[in-house]
Structures are given as structure tokens and as C-alpha cells.
Design a protein around this motif. Structure first.
Motif, mmCIF file in Angstrom:
data_model
loop_
_atom_site.group_PDB
_atom_site.id
_atom_site.type_symbol
_atom_site.label_atom_id
_atom_site.label_comp_id
_atom_site.label_asym_id
_atom_site.label_seq_id
_atom_site.Cartn_x
_atom_site.Cartn_y
_atom_site.Cartn_z
ATOM 1 N N LEU B 29 0.825 -1.212 0.000
ATOM 2 C CA LEU B 29 0.000 0.000 0.000
ATOM 3 C C LEU B 29 0.864 1.270 0.000
ATOM 4 C CD1 LEU B 29 -2.197 -2.174 0.873
ATOM 5 C CD2 LEU B 29 -3.357 -0.249 1.939
ATOM 6 N N ASP B 32 2.284 1.688 -3.503
ATOM 7 C CA ASP B 32 1.209 2.159 -4.373
ATOM 8 C C ASP B 32 0.920 3.636 -4.117
ATOM 9 O OD1 ASP B 32 -1.288 1.314 -6.133
ATOM 10 O OD2 ASP B 32 -2.076 2.495 -4.470
ATOM 11 N N TYR B 36 1.092 5.158 -7.757
ATOM 12 C CA TYR B 36 -0.110 5.142 -8.586
ATOM 13 C C TYR B 36 -1.389 5.623 -7.926
ATOM 14 C CZ TYR B 36 2.834 2.564 -11.834
ATOM 15 O OH TYR B 36 3.835 2.216 -12.699
ATOM 16 N N LEU B 37 -1.343 5.940 -6.643
ATOM 17 C CA LEU B 37 -2.583 6.317 -5.945
ATOM 18 C C LEU B 37 -3.195 7.594 -6.538
ATOM 19 C CD1 LEU B 37 -4.361 5.687 -3.394
ATOM 20 C CD2 LEU B 37 -2.995 7.403 -2.219
ATOM 21 N N PRO B 38 -4.498 7.562 -6.884
ATOM 22 C CA PRO B 38 -5.140 8.808 -7.328
ATOM 23 C C PRO B 38 -5.146 9.825 -6.188
ATOM 24 C CG PRO B 38 -6.573 6.898 -7.724
ATOM 25 C CD PRO B 38 -5.431 6.421 -6.866
ATOM 26 N N PRO B 39 -4.974 11.110 -6.499
ATOM 27 C CA PRO B 39 -4.867 12.127 -5.446
ATOM 28 C C PRO B 39 -6.017 12.095 -4.449
ATOM 29 C CG PRO B 39 -4.497 13.099 -7.621
ATOM 30 C CD PRO B 39 -4.853 11.673 -7.853
ATOM 31 N N ALA B 40 -7.236 11.899 -4.926
ATOM 32 C CA ALA B 40 -8.379 11.945 -4.015
ATOM 33 C C ALA B 40 -8.414 10.750 -3.056
ATOM 34 C CB ALA B 40 -9.697 12.014 -4.797
ATOM 35 N N GLY B 41 -7.573 9.739 -3.320
ATOM 36 C CA GLY B 41 -7.576 8.567 -2.451
ATOM 37 C C GLY B 41 -6.637 8.677 -1.267
ATOM 38 N N PHE B 44 -8.082 8.225 2.471
ATOM 39 C CA PHE B 44 -8.497 6.841 2.712
ATOM 40 C C PHE B 44 -7.273 5.948 2.866
ATOM 41 C CE2 PHE B 44 -10.100 2.645 1.275
ATOM 42 C CZ PHE B 44 -11.071 2.466 2.247
ATOM 43 N N ARG B 45 -6.266 6.208 2.070
ATOM 44 C CA ARG B 45 -5.048 5.409 2.176
ATOM 45 C C ARG B 45 -4.417 5.539 3.559
ATOM 46 N NH1 ARG B 45 -2.235 2.920 -1.645
ATOM 47 N NH2 ARG B 45 -4.381 2.347 -2.068
ATOM 48 N N GLU B 47 -5.989 5.988 6.283
ATOM 49 C CA GLU B 47 -6.777 5.145 7.200
ATOM 50 C C GLU B 47 -6.394 3.673 7.049
ATOM 51 O OE1 GLU B 47 -8.636 6.447 9.507
ATOM 52 O OE2 GLU B 47 -8.197 8.416 8.662
ATOM 53 N N GLN B 48 -6.221 3.251 5.796
ATOM 54 C CA GLN B 48 -5.846 1.857 5.553
ATOM 55 C C GLN B 48 -4.504 1.533 6.206
ATOM 56 O OE1 GLN B 48 -6.037 2.186 1.179
ATOM 57 N NE2 GLN B 48 -7.529 0.514 1.172
#
Lengths: 505, 505
Positions: B29, B32, B36-41, B44-45, B47-48
Motif C-alpha cells: 500500500l 502504491d 499510482y494512488l489517485p490524489p483523491a484517495g 483513505f489510504r 486510514e488503511q
């Protein structure tokens, strides 16, 4: 509502979120496995995913969740059966009951085996070698039978226990009752089209379409109909899929080949499910309100954009000039009507994901019959190629030249997704039925599409379907939105209206 | 060894593997997130990752592990202090003691804050705006101080408790004792080079080097020195790093700019750590035997390939013809000696990761002093730019024009990696000392490199260093392999031997 109930309910939601959060970590690893994982990392990835599956399962079956659900068993205390709270508790109960039937060992084994099995499938398909894949298929089918027995407990056919995971509340008999009347009429329509003297010039589709421009055009089309690349990605994978990892992170994958349009429909379409997944929005992450009513409903949104919108003449009135500018070597001098006829070419073909709108449903019916037999024990995995080819011959009048074009073309069974296929054809039916309702309310959608206006349809879908999440089961949602129970008639009407004029039949 | 001890030891190893397996999910994670993570994510990332950090922490501090360690406290029962089992238990104990000092709340908070803080850092660096980053730095420093207090329990300086996580057993005084004598001599060498009349033509480095060909050349060079792309990847990220996710999955990242060689050195070099990480191989995953002795030792392997090998004339005798063929527009007509002089250009510069071999170590000493003061409480985060610029002026004779070229150029502090920087310069020292020992044993390495033979050196490193994992602490490993304690002399010898002839000083 008492404050005790409030507190209990909020604690349940917190627990569910933790479960969903841990599951979403597995989604990242699965996405990565299908896009970027180095080949030598495959076995380790299987161990990682099995661990996460086991831990998620343990969280999801905690006695605390059981206690909270028991304390929330009175619908009236939740605000009645029409309330969102009631729906969230109802679905949490369904998940909990299902999960507690499954031993952690089985969950981990399923995760481990299906991860490795997908890797084996990629190789077997490439080698066109069913025998390579057979030992994996046997393991998966055995594990899924075990799952079905554990969950179903002998109530109804074992297959129904698997189907229920994707299409809650629907039985295989109900699926058959909408599939069967459709089957004969589709076979007739395919025959009429085949015998028509009017046939499109499909050579248009296999001219020069550079892959990088396909990707660029796809991004543009997806953006135009509302996909947000700030909150999502588009990557390449052996099997095109959409993974809604979590709020702000929805990932599409596709594969490009040399021909034009299919990839584009797929991208444009696959972005849609996030609107369903989003449900009432990020605040509902982890609860039923943040899920689609069923996989068929989820799929219906893709199908609507891919087929009903994306293959319509009106859609291409808007996008065709841009397509011509992007692919001049292929499309210069090709008029819109010829292009539109070509992308709506109907003919029997080997590969489901590339099939036209009419034959597509027959591909699904074939798989539905076979997987019911596999789980029911009437068919052994080793017999799959024979039965596949024989049924294919009956439906399509031809026999696949190899198993890569036949029974090992799809990733699903390798991934343990058995009971999943019918939702694709159900999605087509839901889509057609919803679309008729949208037309009644929104007026001339074709005129809107031709002007590049997709927001009214999207707004209607959000309001009528997405925002309801899983508050209602699919059957009830269809009645609520369209006033009628699910039927294959709207889909047949659509197919007749689109294809009979094109082919003059 | 009794069978009870066997069983206890094996159970401990199983437990440690489960912890490492869960941690490795977090590594995917994190990778990633940076690729590659989209900015809006992003939120949430966070939190993960916090959830995974918290769960890993809980597993790592389980009372079962404590009981198993207690039952394995007698070295003799493990086979004596030179045995692998003893080392694995010793390091497991160190990790356990450290982890049990930290409350889960702090671990989760550190994970969450450092994930968001890295995202903020990317933006702040882009905007050249320290003020944007300051609130995050303040949170990170406060949390790391809390961590240092909890772990150190007032034994020695707080900073040492952080350093110990990366360089087990080494104190900040020991680091200073090797840094300090080096500092003055480096400053002298830089001055001598600056005042030399002989200067390379560095315009060679900023000609036309298309990024796709850089990537291709990098892959080829990395493969030639032993990186296996079947078991690894090379992607683009804002901060170049290497993530050893697990057996069969080692991922490099890099960033390309318009100039030639630095990226290439980095790729070629970064692949090495997997050999260290692999230790005795996948069977040792999760135990000390599968880890490097320290981050400095780990880093020494990168440094050796990047600098001692990758910037040597012999290396380029082999690779330069291929480089000329790959970048004809830039290198046609440039003779090897001029190219070699250019890639060994020494001059003060703003950015650490692009610094030459001589000034690089000064960049580290600057950071070491500053982070000690930050954790010790002698420096407030808000004062960072002032102190940075002032010290930079003292070491390099110039002041950064903005903070992106100054105190917010590195990702480390945003990621909570405090105590990490010194390991880079330690790595340079370990590398030089190991390399001298390798030369004694392997004969004329330059002749081997010039023939494209890198296997003898790699074999020696595997045998002498990688295969030992963390069986010995770094200080003992250095003595074992080179016969002497760590010293800065080999590094100084190397720098004098390489750069004095090049600059005629």
C-alpha cells in the motif's frame, strides 16, 4: 429511537467499517496482482492475500458484531422496515450469518488457491492448454462446493448459496425463468441477422488504431461522461475489471488490441460502477447504504453506459468527429452511419467480452448452465471442454478451435467467482428496464446525447438508483423505480428496435 | 537441543513470519501510494495504513510472543551465541521490547500522520512553501519525540532511541566520532577541487537524453549487474526508493530528468539491496537472518554499486559504447575520459540525491546535526529553514534560493524517518571498507568490470555479507569481514584516489 439503540447502532457501523477497511487493503493487493506484480512475486502475494482474508473473516465474525446485531433485532427500534438503519442492519446480519458459517481455514484456503489459480489461468490461456488449468479448476470447484454446503446448509440447490452472494435474494430458478424465454428469441434474432442481405463493413474496425491514442480517447470519453481521474485510474490488465478500493480511489483496467471501439466502450462504461459503489457517499463506506443493491444492479450501470448509451447513434453524433480527428488513418472518409453499423455488428464470436449486444447474453446463458452443473455435481471439471464446445455449437453454430477461445477464456472460475456470470445478463435486463423509465421521465435522451449532455441521465441514475445503495433488494428496487417486476421484455424491445432497422430484418 | 526448545523456536518463527507478512501488505500500500494512488484517495489510504500498522503492532506485541521469547532466553539452549537461532531470538527480543514500549494509539497515529504528511510534503515541495509543510513537521516531530521517550525511557539522548531502529547498537556519539574527523577533510577536498584549474565539461550531461531511452538503458545496466526483473519492477516516484515487499517482489522507483547519468547510477545501484534483504533467502523471511545487519549495511550495497563500481572508469569502459549507441545526439564524439570526468564532477549543489560522492557526505552531516537538535528539543520545527540555510552556507559557501532546494527537499522527515539519514554516510564508509577487502581477495576488479564481469564481486558480497543477514550487528560484521573496526579512512582513501588525479590536486 433510544440513545442506547443509537450507541449500539453506531458501534455496529464502526465495526463494519473496520472490516471493510481491512478488506479494502486486500483490494489494493489484488489490483496490484493483476496489474503490476512481478511474476516471481505470485506465491508470496497468495500468502499475503490469504492472511488478509483470514483476518478480515475473523473481524467480520467477531462475537461483538453478533451481540450488536442481536441487540438491534427489533425493526421498530431502528425506525421501521423502510429506514436506512433497518436496511444496514439487515444486510449486516446477512453478511454475518454467511461469514459465521465459513471456517477461517476455508476462507484462507479459498483466497490462497484462487490467487494462485488466477496466475495459472493467465499462463494456461496463453498456452491454450486446458490441461494445465484443470488441477486448479478442480481445487476451486471443490472449495466452492464446500462453501456452498456450509452456507446453504442443504436449503435449496447448492449453487443458489453462491448466487446469493452476488444477487441477494435471487434463486437460480428465478434466473432461469427470465433467461429461458429470452434464449429462443435471441437465437431467432441472431439467425435473422445472419441471413440478412444487409451487412456492415467491419473492416473499418481493424484499421490503424494506435494504442496510445485509444488510451487518450478513452480517457477523454470517460471524463466527458463523468469519470473523475483525480479519484481513479485506468491501467492495463489481462482481465478488464473495475475495483472500487475506497472513497476517492476507483480503478479501471482494460486491455487494448488493434481494433477500435470495444476498449472505448469498456472504459467509458466501467467508470460508472463507482457511482453505484459510492452509494450515499463516503460517509456510508462499509455499510449496505454504500453498496449496490446487487451485482446485477451494479453491472446494469456499466451496461447502460456501454450499450444503451455508448453504442447509440446519438452518442456517436457527438463523439464521432473527435474519433475521426484522433484516428484519421482509419476513419477519414467513413461516414457516421457506416461507422455506427460496424460497431453494432452482430455475429457469433468466441470471446464473451468482445461479443455484440445480442449474442452476449447467449454467452452468459451457456456459462450459467455449466456452472450450475459444476456446483450441483452433474458435471466434473475434466468434462468442461467437451460440454462447452457442444453447447457452444448448439447456440452459435460453431465450435471453438481451442480452449483459450472456449472454456478458459474467462478469469472468473479461476478466481472462485462462481454464481457471478448471470449478473451480467441480469445487468443487461435491469439496464434496459431502467432506461425505459429514464426516457419517460427525461424526454428525448437521444437529443441530449447528440449535444454531449450526459448529466441529466447521470443525475437521474444517482437519484433513483445510486443514492439508494442496498436499502432495497434488487427485485424491490426495480419495482420501485420502474413500477414493474424485472422482465426480459425491455431488453428484447431495445434489441429489436436497435438491430432490426440496422439489418433490415 | 531439546525437542521442546525446537518446538518453541519454530512457533516463534511462525509468529514472526505472520507479523512480517502483515507488515508486507502495508509495504504494497505504501509503494502504491507513492506511485499510482489517485490524489483523491490519499485520506483513505492513510486510514488503511493506520489500520494495518495498528494490527501489525498488536500481533508483534502479543503476549504469546513474549512467552515464547521468555522460554528461549538461555543462549546455550539455542546453540550458543554464534548460532543463527541465537541471533534470530536476540533480534526478535529487540523488536518485541521496542514494540511493547509503544501504545497502539501512537503507532496508528504515526502511520496516519506520516502518510498524510508525505502527501503534504509533495505539494509543499512543488509550491516551494515551507509554511505549508510546517504544521505537519510539527506533528511528526512531536510524535517521534514521544516515540523516542517511550522507547528510550531516558537512557541516553532521545535521538539515540530513534537511531537504534535503523542502526542497531550504534549511538549518536559513535556516529559523530566517525563523522567529525571526516567533515574537515571533506571540506578541504571540496575546496581543493573548486580551486583546481582542471574542470570537466559538464555540458555533456545536459544534452539530449530522451527519458524512454534512459529507462531502457537503466533496465539493461541493472540486468547486467544482476537485477532480476522477473522478481522486481522499476517505476517512477517523487522520491526514489527501493521497497523489498517480500520474496520475489523487490521494487525500485526513480525519477527522470533531462540529464544523463544520475538516474542510471541509481537504478543500477538500488537493485542491490534485495540481495541484502534476501539474506539467507526466502526461507528466512520474517527473521533476522532475512534482514540486513543495519540500514547502513543495507545502504552500503547500493553505494558500492552506485559509486565505487558505477562511477568507476572501468565500469564505463564496458558500458560507454552502449551509452553512445543509446544517446548518439548527446555522446557522439565525446571520448570516454571526458564523459568519465563529467559524471564525476564535484561541486557544491542544493540537492542531496543529485550530489557527487564528495559533497554527498556533507549533506548528510548537515541533516544529522539538525535532526538531533529537533529531537533533543534544541531546535523548533519553525526554525528549520533558518538553521538549514545558515549551516549550508557554512559547509558549501552558498545559501539555497528556496526551501524546495533546501530544508524540504527530502521526503524522510515527512515520513517520520528521523535517525535514518546518518545511515547513508555510514553506508558510504562501510562500502569503501568492504570494497578494499574485496579487492584484496578478488584481485584486479577493474579488469573484471572492464570486461563486464560483475559476478565475482556479487558472489563475494553474497557470501561475506548478504548471507549473514542480521546474524551479526553491523560493528561486528565489519570486523569479521574486514578485520578492522569501522573507520572513515577507506572512504577518504577512495575519494582521494579517485578525485585528486581527475582534478590534478
Amino acid at each position: 429511537m433510544s440513545s442506547t439503540i443509537d450507541a449500539t447502532y453506531n458501534e455496529l457501523v464502526d465495526e463494519l467499517r473496520q472490516v471493510a477497511l481491512l478488506r479494502s487493503c486486500g483490494s489494493v493487493l489484488s489490483w496490484d496482482e493483476q496489474t503490476y506484480l512481478p511474476p516471481a512475486g505470485g506465491e508470496f502475494r497468495a500468502e499475503q492475500l490469504a492472511l488478509l482474508a483470514g483476518m478480515s473473516h475473523e473481524q467480520a465474525t467477531s462475537s461483538r458484531i453478533g451481540d450488536l446485531l442481536a441487540a438491534l433485532s427489533n425493526p421498530a427500534s431502528l425506525g421501521g422496515e423502510d429506514s436506512l438503519r433497518f436496511a444496514n442492519v439487515r444486510e449486516a446480519r446477512r453478511h454475518y450469518d454467511r461469514a459465521t458459517q465459513l471456517p477461517r481455514r476455508l476462507v484462507e484456503e479459498l483466497s490462497r488457491v484462487t490467487t494462485l489459480s488466477q496466475q495459472a489461468w493467465v499462463k494456461a490461456r496463453k498456452a491454450q492448454d486446458f490441461a494445465q488449468f484443470l488441477p486448479w479448476l478442480e481445487q476451486v470447484v471443490a472449495l466452492k462446493r464446500e462453501e456452498a454446503q456450509a452456507v446453504g446448509q442443504g436449503r435449496g440447490p447448492a449453487y443458489d448459496a453462491l448466487l446469493d452472494d452476488y444477487e441477494p435474494g435471487m434463486t437460480s430458478d428465478e434466473v432461469a425463468s427470465v433467461f429461458d424465454p429470452l434464449k429462443a428469441r435471441l437465437v431467432d434474432l441472431v439467425a435473422a441477422i445472419r441471413d440478412s442481405g444487409r451487412q456492415p463493413d467491419v473492416s473499418i474496425l481493424t484499421r490503424e488504431y494506435p494504442v496510445d491514442r485509444q488510451a487518450e480517447f478513452s480517457r477523454r470519453a470517460a471524463t466527458a461522461i463523468g469519470f473523475d481521474f483525480d479519484a481513479g485510474r485506468l491501467d492495463i490488465a489481462a482481465h478488464p475489471f473495475c475495483s472500487g478500493i475506497g472513497p476517492g480511489d476507483c480503478r479501471l483496467t482494460t486491455r487494448y488490441d488493434a481494433s477500435f471501439p470495444r476498449g472505448i466502450f469498456r472504459h467509458a462504461a466501467r467508470g460508472r460502477p463507482r457511482h453505484v459503489r459510492a452509494g450515499f457517499g463516503p460517509a456510508h463506506f462499509g455499510t449496505a447504504a454504500g453498496e449496490a443493491a446487487s451485482l446485477g444492479i451494479h453491472e446494469s450501470q456499466s451496461r447502460m453506459w456501454e450499450n444503451l448509451v455508448g453504442r447509440s447513434r446519438a452518442f456517436w453524433q457527438h463523439f464521432y468527429p473527435a474519433a475521426q480527428a484522433t484516428f484519421p488513418a482509419a476513419l477519414d472518409g467513413v461516414v457516421l452511419d457506416d461507422f455506427h453499423a460496424a460497431i453494432n455488428d452482430v455475429r457469433p464470436s468466441w470471446i464473451r467480452v468482445e461479443a455484440d449486444e445480442v449474442t452476449y447474453n447467449l454467452h452468459i446463458m451457456l456459462r450459467f448452465d455449466i456452472e450450475r452443473a459444476l456446483i450441483g455435481g452433474d458435471l466434473q471439471p475434466a468434462e468442461l471442454p467437451g460440454v462447452w464446445n457442444e453447447t457452444f455449437q448448439r447456440y452459435f453454430g460453431m465450435t471453438p478451435p481451442n480452449d483459450a477461445l472456449g472454456c478458459i477464456q474467462d478469469v472468473h472460475w479461476s478466481a472462485g467467482l462462481i454464481g457471478y456470470f448471470p449478473t451480467y445478463a441480469l445487468g443487461n435486463m435491469y439496464a434496459a428496464q431502467f432506461f425505459e423509465a429514464a426516457r419517460v421521465e427525461l424526454g428525448d435522451l437521444d437529443q441530449q446525447f447528440a449535444r454531449g449532455e450526459f448529466a441529466p441521465l447521470l443525475g437521474w441514475l444517482r437519484r433513483e438508483i445510486h443514492s439508494r445503495g442496498l436499502q432495497f433488494r434488487a427485485a424491490d428496487l426495480v419495482k420501485l423505480v420502474t413500477g414493474k417486476p424485472l422482465s426480459s421484455e425491455p431488453l428484447l424491445r431495445h434489441l429489436n428496435e436497435r438491430f432490426r432497422p440496422l439489418y433490415g430484418v
